[in-house]
Design an enzyme around this catalytic site. Structure first.
Site, mmCIF file in Angstrom:
data_model
loop_
_atom_site.group_PDB
_atom_site.id
_atom_site.type_symbol
_atom_site.label_atom_id
_atom_site.label_comp_id
_atom_site.label_asym_id
_atom_site.label_seq_id
_atom_site.Cartn_x
_atom_site.Cartn_y
_atom_site.Cartn_z
ATOM 1 N N HIS A 1 40.307 -51.743 -6.955
ATOM 2 C CA HIS A 1 39.209 -50.883 -6.489
ATOM 3 C C HIS A 1 38.368 -51.666 -5.495
ATOM 4 C CE1 HIS A 1 39.937 -47.809 -9.572
ATOM 5 N NE2 HIS A 1 40.333 -48.844 -10.293
ATOM 6 N N HIS B 1 47.710 -50.430 -15.559
ATOM 7 C CA HIS B 1 46.847 -51.103 -16.541
ATOM 8 C C HIS B 1 47.175 -50.735 -17.990
ATOM 9 C CE1 HIS B 1 44.768 -47.307 -16.026
ATOM 10 N NE2 HIS B 1 44.086 -47.673 -14.966
ATOM 11 N N HIS C 1 46.920 -53.055 -8.120
ATOM 12 C CA HIS C 1 45.933 -52.036 -8.550
ATOM 13 C C HIS C 1 44.539 -52.608 -8.337
ATOM 14 C CE1 HIS C 1 44.548 -48.785 -11.548
ATOM 15 N NE2 HIS C 1 43.451 -49.370 -11.081
ATOM 16 N N ASP D 1 43.153 -54.248 -11.475
ATOM 17 C CA ASP D 1 42.170 -53.194 -11.759
ATOM 18 C C ASP D 1 40.755 -53.745 -11.621
ATOM 19 O OD1 ASP D 1 41.217 -50.678 -12.307
ATOM 20 O OD2 ASP D 1 41.468 -50.831 -14.477
ATOM 21 N N LYS E 1 48.266 -41.431 -6.669
ATOM 22 C CA LYS E 1 47.629 -41.802 -7.929
ATOM 23 C C LYS E 1 47.294 -40.566 -8.746
ATOM 24 C CE LYS E 1 45.545 -44.187 -11.058
ATOM 25 N NZ LYS E 1 44.979 -45.499 -11.246
ATOM 26 N N HIS F 1 47.108 -43.174 -14.195
ATOM 27 C CA HIS F 1 46.079 -43.593 -15.165
ATOM 28 C C HIS F 1 46.480 -42.930 -16.473
ATOM 29 C CE1 HIS F 1 42.003 -44.921 -16.455
ATOM 30 N NE2 HIS F 1 42.335 -44.079 -17.412
HETATM 31 C C1 NCD Z 1 37.833 -47.988 -12.710
HETATM 32 C C2 NCD Z 1 36.682 -47.782 -11.720
HETATM 33 O O1 NCD Z 1 35.592 -48.263 -11.986
HETATM 34 O O2 NCD Z 1 36.912 -47.164 -10.671
HETATM 35 N N1 NCD Z 1 37.280 -48.409 -13.961
HETATM 36 C C3 NCD Z 1 37.951 -49.040 -14.953
HETATM 37 O O3 NCD Z 1 37.377 -49.222 -16.029
HETATM 38 N N2 NCD Z 1 39.177 -49.481 -14.797
HETATM 39 C C4 NCD Z 1 38.620 -46.742 -12.818
HETATM 40 C C5 NCD Z 1 39.937 -46.924 -13.516
HETATM 41 O O4 NCD Z 1 40.851 -47.542 -12.992
HETATM 42 O O5 NCD Z 1 40.059 -46.413 -14.633
HETATM 43 ZN ZN ZN Z 2 41.637 -48.802 -11.817
#
Ligand code: NCD
Ligand code: ZN
Length: 344
Positions: free
Chosen positions: A16, A175, A14, A248, A100, A137
């Protein structure tokens, strides 16, 4: 004295990466350590179709520095207009690994998420048929539900009904932050897994709120009470193959974290493996780190474990991690565990 631990090269289930300048800044932080990652689709606009995912995958590959090996595993952002045939095609062509689900408004860039779950029934049924996992999520967004209860309410009112209505659907609870979520995973069959982040193994809600507000510890789902953190540590270090690493890692430039309406997300790509070694060692479970970071995830996704290895070393001097990663849009603060770490 130097101690060391060699494990198969880990993956991040996971992540970003964002796009453009931010992606260029953070991608090496992940690719240096992780062989593969499940790439979150919450760009603006989101990665919805197979064509969107193929284009984003190509941008990631193009941004990868010479000499680094890294495989992005793409996801499609589920909307009420998602076409089951497009999802099936993207899966069959190896473009998309998972879909997702963001409940609308749950987190950063989730406005296009799902409001009416009946509208995505056909997509979920198609995914169950072709064995494509759904990453969730797991938070409801109703304003009347307390933010600390949103995960537990999601399990009861959204996740469990979806799983009952769609037998055979493989689901990753992403998460997880509560003992309820860990218990729900344990009480269910093999088609259910959960990712756990680095930061949720380290901080509880006091770390965010006591002695001044700490914006770099704010993420979603928000960290819960200490008893929940303990439950996550127990799950991660248990050796149970249904629990695996999904960092995450979610970069935001500092000026948007240190802000009156600060963004959610902790950036852990840089130091995750040393931090995990610290956490697992403290539990007497260093021998289970490889399962959590390198074996359970591929097994859930039906992929081979990596052949390469990663060696973690422990010295008697604390490791210095960079405080920030430079980026054109502003520096990104690296997650600070708040205690010395001797692994690197
Ligand atoms: C994530 C993001 O910034 O894209 N932020 C987070 O707090 N984890 C989005 C997410 O996975 O909820
Ligand atoms: Zn995330």
């Amino acid at each position: 004295m130097t101690e060391s631990l060699t494990i198969r090269r880990p993956d991040d289930w996971h992540l970003h990466l964002r796009d453009g300048a931010m992606m260029e800044a953070v991608l090496p932080e992940t690719a240096r350590t992780f062989a593969r990652a499940i790439i979150m689709p919450n760009l603006v606009p989101p990665v919805v179709t197979g064509a969107d995912a193929a284009a984003y995958r190509d941008r990631i590959r193009a941004a990868l520095p010479e000499g680094m090996s890294f495989q992005p595993l793409m996801t499609l952002y589920l909307t009420e207009d998602t076409d089951p045939a497009d999802v099936a095609r993207a899966h069959a062509e190896g473009i998309a690994t998972a879909v997702k689900l963001y409940p609308a408004g749950a987190t950063t860039n989730s406005a296009s998420g799902v409001r009416d779950f009946d509208k995505v029934r056909a997509v979920l049924e198609k995914m169950a048929e072709i064995g494509m996992p759904l990453c969730t999520h797991g938070e409801v967004t109703s304003p009347e539900v307390d933010i600390f209860d949103r995960e537990a309410v999601f399990i009861d009112t959204v996740l469990d009904p979806i799983r009952r209505a769609t037998p055979g659907l493989r689901v990753v609870m992403e998460h997880i932050t509560t003992s309820h979520a860990a218990d729900y995973v344990r009480a269910n069959d093999r088609g259910l897994g959960a990712t756990i982040t680095t930061h949720h193994l380290i901080i509880n809600r006091n770390h965010i709120l006591v002695g001044g507000i700490k914006p770099h510890y704010y993420c979603l789902p928000v960290a819960k009470r200490e008893e929940h953190r303990r439950a996550l540590v127990a799950a991660a270090t248990s050796g149970d193959a249904r629990f695996f690493l999904g960092t995450d890692s979610a970069p935001h430039p500092d000026h948007l974290k240190e802000h009156p309406c600060g963004c959610a997300g902790c950036f852990t790509a840089t130091n995750t493996m040393p931090l995990l070694a610290h956490v697992f060692e403290a539990e007497g479970a260093l021998d289970r780190l490889e399962g959590f970071a390198s074996l359970h995830g591929p097994a859930f996704y039906g992929l081979p474990a990596n052949e390469e290895t990663l060696t973690l070393t422990k010295s008697d001097q604390p490791t210095t991690f960079p405080a920030k990663i430079d980026c054109e849009v502003g520096p990104v603060t690296v997650f600070d565990p708040g205690f010395p770490v001797y692994w690197s």
